[in-house]
Design a protein around this motif. Structure first.
Motif, short mmCIF file in Angstrom:
data_model
loop_
_atom_site.label_atom_id
_atom_site.label_comp_id
_atom_site.label_asym_id
_atom_site.label_seq_id
_atom_site.Cartn_x
_atom_site.Cartn_y
_atom_site.Cartn_z
N LYS A 1 50.17 40.20 48.96
CA LYS A 1 50.92 39.62 49.78
C LYS A 1 51.30 40.45 51.11
N LEU A 2 51.69 41.51 50.73
CA LEU A 2 52.18 42.62 51.60
C LEU A 2 50.83 43.27 52.55
N GLY A 3 49.69 42.83 52.05
CA GLY A 3 48.75 43.44 53.02
C GLY A 3 48.19 44.73 52.44
N PHE A 4 48.73 45.28 51.41
CA PHE A 4 48.21 46.55 51.18
C PHE A 4 46.88 46.67 50.72
N LEU A 5 46.21 45.58 50.30
CA LEU A 5 44.89 45.84 49.58
C LEU A 5 43.85 45.29 50.56
N ASP A 6 44.36 44.96 51.85
CA ASP A 6 43.32 44.40 52.79
C ASP A 6 42.29 45.28 53.18
N LYS A 7 42.56 46.64 53.04
CA LYS A 7 41.56 47.72 53.36
C LYS A 7 40.26 47.57 53.04
N GLU A 8 39.33 47.58 53.52
CA GLU A 8 37.68 47.50 53.03
C GLU A 8 37.55 48.71 51.93
N GLY A 9 37.01 48.33 51.03
CA GLY A 9 37.06 49.38 49.79
C GLY A 9 38.01 49.68 49.07
N ALA A 10 39.36 49.02 48.84
CA ALA A 10 40.59 49.33 48.40
C ALA A 10 40.03 49.30 46.87
N LEU A 11 40.50 50.08 46.23
CA LEU A 11 40.10 50.12 44.50
C LEU A 11 41.47 49.97 43.81
N VAL A 12 41.38 49.02 42.71
CA VAL A 12 42.56 49.01 41.94
C VAL A 12 42.06 49.32 40.44
N ILE A 13 42.95 50.13 39.70
CA ILE A 13 42.81 50.53 38.56
C ILE A 13 43.78 50.15 37.69
N ALA A 14 43.56 49.53 36.61
CA ALA A 14 44.69 49.23 35.64
C ALA A 14 44.10 49.82 34.25
N ASP A 15 45.06 50.56 33.54
CA ASP A 15 45.19 51.23 32.45
C ASP A 15 45.45 50.16 31.38
N ASN A 16 45.00 50.27 30.01
CA ASN A 16 45.66 49.71 28.95
C ASN A 16 45.66 48.06 28.99
N VAL A 17 44.57 47.64 29.37
CA VAL A 17 44.41 46.16 29.67
C VAL A 17 43.95 45.46 28.35
N LEU A 18 43.82 46.16 27.06
CA LEU A 18 43.73 45.44 25.95
C LEU A 18 44.77 45.84 24.88
N ARG A 19 45.40 47.09 25.03
CA ARG A 19 46.50 47.54 24.42
C ARG A 19 47.37 48.42 25.19
N PRO A 20 48.52 48.11 25.15
CA PRO A 20 49.34 46.89 24.61
C PRO A 20 48.71 45.61 25.16
N GLY A 21 48.05 45.63 26.30
CA GLY A 21 47.28 44.18 26.86
C GLY A 21 48.21 43.87 27.99
N ALA A 22 47.20 43.24 29.09
CA ALA A 22 47.69 42.66 30.16
C ALA A 22 47.10 41.33 30.33
N PRO A 23 47.19 40.40 29.53
CA PRO A 23 46.48 39.05 29.58
C PRO A 23 46.70 38.39 30.83
N GLU A 24 47.92 38.39 31.31
CA GLU A 24 48.22 37.57 32.53
C GLU A 24 47.57 38.21 33.75
N TYR A 25 47.38 39.51 33.67
CA TYR A 25 46.91 40.21 34.91
C TYR A 25 45.18 39.99 34.86
N ARG A 26 44.84 39.77 33.42
CA ARG A 26 43.32 39.63 33.42
C ARG A 26 42.92 38.23 33.94
N SER A 27 43.77 37.19 33.37
CA SER A 27 43.78 35.77 33.88
C SER A 27 43.65 35.56 35.45
N TYR A 28 44.55 36.27 35.87
CA TYR A 28 44.69 36.15 37.17
C TYR A 28 43.86 36.42 38.25
N MET A 29 43.12 37.87 37.72
CA MET A 29 41.93 38.74 38.34
C MET A 29 40.93 37.60 38.13
N ARG A 30 40.47 37.05 36.98
CA ARG A 30 39.32 36.10 36.83
C ARG A 30 39.27 35.05 37.83
#
Length: 365
Positions: free
Chosen positions: A206-235
């Motif tokens: 929303k703030l436009g921070f990820l608009d840059k060409e090639g911006a990379l997002v890395i998320a740790d621990n998506v299965l344990r403890p788990g980030a189901p909402e994040y994964r669902s949103y990304m899909r």
């Protein structure tokens, strides 16, 4: 867990026999004990001071011998280092800095990137758009003070800025104060409260921070403890097309004692990509049979054969399997290797034990 691991990693002995909910992993004074351990180290002035790699090694040693730390650890650090060196970010934002382990790792790589810049601008001549910077955000002031101290000891204070504050508040402040107005974010690393991954990514968008060409997002621990909402949103995000996941160890010594892990899990991302490239270019006229625990290596195969206790339960093309309620689709959706921004990339790090359990019991999902 193999008993032999306690000999090399005595700190894990404290977890033996405890249920997951009874295990205390942080914020019980061990972070201050770590700082004292570092400053009482016999090699403080001869080896540690000004050496990021030596400080990281000492932190790993503390985690193994004294008290387990919820750092990314050496296994994930090696994988992340490969990704960051490939990506060469100039502005990196970390949400969940803890005691500064990843900040020191990332900051040292940024320092390497700066040293390779030609011509090398003087620090006082660098503009906001060209200066390499890591903002490490930590909500706990006491824990952040440990990180600040260790970052300074590593000699990275000119590149790494440890910021005390909640993630959303800090991202909003970055926007309101124009801190990232010229640069945006090249790499966003999330390793804080997994429940905040989704709202924080949404706010960064929303703030436009990820608009840059090639911006990379890395998320740790998506299965344990788990980030189901994040994964669902990304899909479901229309800006995303694909991604990849990386298995990574949480507890030290797992590969050595066979608690978790496997041969392919230890192959670096760049090596795996090279292997896949060679197979596709040099064996395109051949029949290739791949046995793997990495879904991204088989998604362009002609057929996928799914076995359950030696019996064939599914045999079809990847598109057909993913297009219906198949066991393969259930496994694919559970693992979390699915998404890349239209102009950016998303990498999910997850504990190796989940990867291996999923692959070992492939047909049980």
């Amino acid at each position: 867990m193999d008993k032999g691991i306690f000999t090399k990693y005595p700190s894990l002995k404290k977890m033996e026999g405890l249920d997951d909910e009874d295990i205390v992993e942080s914020h019980d004074g061990r972070e201050v004990t770590l700082l004292k351990y570092i400053y009482n180290h016999p090699d403080l002035d001869t080896k540690l001071r000004g050496s990021p790699s030596a400080i990281l090694a000492a932190m790993d040693e503390f985690a193994a011998q004294e008290d387990f730390l919820i750092n990314i650890g050496s296994d994930k650090a090696n994988k992340l280092a490969v990704l960051i060196r490939e990506h060469c970010p100039r502005v990196l934002v970390e949400l969940g800095g803890y005691v500064g382990y990843s900040a020191i790792l990332f900051g040292n790589i940024l320092k390497e990137i700066r040293a390779q810049d030609k011509p090398h601008p003087k620090d006082d001549e660098e503009s906001g758009a060209t200066k390499l910077k890591l903002y490490s955000v930590e909500i706990d002031p006491l824990i952040a003070s440990v990180a600040m101290n260790l970052v300074s000891l590593a000699g990275l204070q000119d590149i790494v800025e440890v910021i005390v504050g909640a993630s959303q508040h800090t991202l909003q402040r970055f926007h309101d104060e124009g801190i990232l107005a010229e640069t945006g974010i090249d790499l966003l690393f999330m390793d804080h409260d997994e429940a905040l991954y989704e709202p924080d990514v949404k706010l960064a968008e929303k703030l436009g921070f990820l608009d840059k060409e090639g911006a990379l997002v890395i998320a740790d621990n998506v299965l344990r403890p788990g980030a189901p909402e994040y994964r669902s949103y990304m899909r479901k995000n229309p800006r995303l097309s694909k991604s990849w996941g990386l298995p990574g160890l949480i507890v030290p010594g797992d590969f050595e004692y066979g608690v978790r892990g496997g041969i392919t899990a230890s192959i670096k991302v760049t090596t795996d990509r090279l292997i896949q490239k060679v197979i596709r270019e040099n064996f395109k006229e051949c029949t290739v049979i791949t046995i793997t625990d990495r879904l991204d290596t088989i998604l362009d195969s002609d057929r996928i054969l799914l076995l359950h206790y030696g019996e064939v339960v599914e045999f079809d093309s990847p598109s057909n399997l993913l297009g219906r309620a198949s066991r393969f689709k259930a496994f694919y959706e559970a693992v979390g290797c699915q998404y890349i921004y239209e102009n950016s990339s998303v990498v999910s790090l997850y504990p190796e034990e989940f990867w291996c359990k999923r692959s070992t019991h492939f047909g049980d999902l």
